[in-house]
Every structure is written in C-alpha cells, then in structure tokens.
Design a protein around this motif. Sequence first.
Motif, PDB file in Angstrom:
ATOM      1  N   ASP A  30       0.852  -1.193   0.000  1.00 11.44           N
ATOM      2  CA  ASP A  30       0.000   0.000   0.000  1.00 11.44           C
ATOM      3  C   ASP A  30       0.887   1.243   0.000  1.00 11.44           C
ATOM      4  OD1 ASP A  30      -2.066   1.774   0.191  1.00 11.44           O
ATOM      5  OD2 ASP A  30      -2.642   1.233   2.232  1.00 11.44           O
ATOM      6  N   PRO A  31       0.668   2.176  -0.940  1.00 11.37           N
ATOM      7  CA  PRO A  31       1.521   3.370  -0.997  1.00 11.37           C
ATOM      8  C   PRO A  31       1.371   4.281   0.218  1.00 11.37           C
ATOM      9  CG  PRO A  31      -0.099   3.383  -2.781  1.00 11.37           C
ATOM     10  CD  PRO A  31      -0.275   2.114  -2.032  1.00 11.37           C
ATOM     11  N   ARG A  32       0.298   4.159   0.950  1.00 16.95           N
ATOM     12  CA  ARG A  32       0.107   5.002   2.137  1.00 16.95           C
ATOM     13  C   ARG A  32       0.854   4.479   3.357  1.00 16.95           C
ATOM     14  NH1 ARG A  32      -6.041   4.741   2.653  1.00 16.95           N
ATOM     15  NH2 ARG A  32      -5.588   2.738   1.740  1.00 16.95           N
ATOM     16  N   THR A  33       1.395   3.266   3.284  1.00 17.87           N
ATOM     17  CA  THR A  33       2.133   2.687   4.404  1.00 17.87           C
ATOM     18  C   THR A  33       3.522   3.316   4.475  1.00 17.87           C
ATOM     19  OG1 THR A  33       0.991   0.591   4.053  1.00 17.87           O
ATOM     20  CG2 THR A  33       2.982   0.522   5.380  1.00 17.87           C
ATOM     21  N   PRO A  34       3.914   3.797   5.666  1.00 17.38           N
ATOM     22  CA  PRO A  34       5.276   4.353   5.798  1.00 17.38           C
ATOM     23  C   PRO A  34       6.336   3.289   5.502  1.00 17.38           C
ATOM     24  CG  PRO A  34       3.929   4.901   7.712  1.00 17.38           C
ATOM     25  CD  PRO A  34       3.146   3.935   6.883  1.00 17.38           C
ATOM     26  N   ARG A  35       7.491   3.748   5.045  1.00 15.30           N
ATOM     27  CA  ARG A  35       8.538   2.814   4.626  1.00 15.30           C
ATOM     28  C   ARG A  35       9.011   1.898   5.749  1.00 15.30           C
ATOM     29  NH1 ARG A  35      12.888   5.438   0.567  1.00 15.30           N
ATOM     30  NH2 ARG A  35      11.693   4.924  -1.298  1.00 15.30           N
TER      31      ARG A  35
END
Length: 65
Positions: A30-35
Amino acid sequence: MNSWSTCLAYAGPALLITVIGLFLRRASRDPRTPRGDAVLFDLGLGFVAVIASVLWLQVFVLVVF
C-alpha cells in the motif's frame, strides 16, 4: 492410511496463516504505508510464508503418502 481429520488439522492453520500472509502483502504494498512499517510487514510476510509453506508441505505429504 491417514484419516482426513489429520490432514484438516494441518490444513486449517495453514489456510489461516496463508490469509494472514495475504493481508501482510497487501499492507506492505500500500503506498500510504510508511517505509519503516512496510519493511516490518515484509519481514513478517517472509516469516509467515515459511510457516505456511511448511504446513502446506505437511498436508501434501499426508495426502500423498
């Protein structure tokens, strides 16, 4: 010959762990998940994948042999 209940005893947890792995993969991509969280999700996914593979291998061995 092994009974089906023995196979299901391994297949139930294997299926549950596989579903958990799918949710971890979805969360890590998910692109909204922090790295930092994505890295932890990937590490957890690897751990869950190994456990699920071992359980599915046990089910396969019980069914075939």
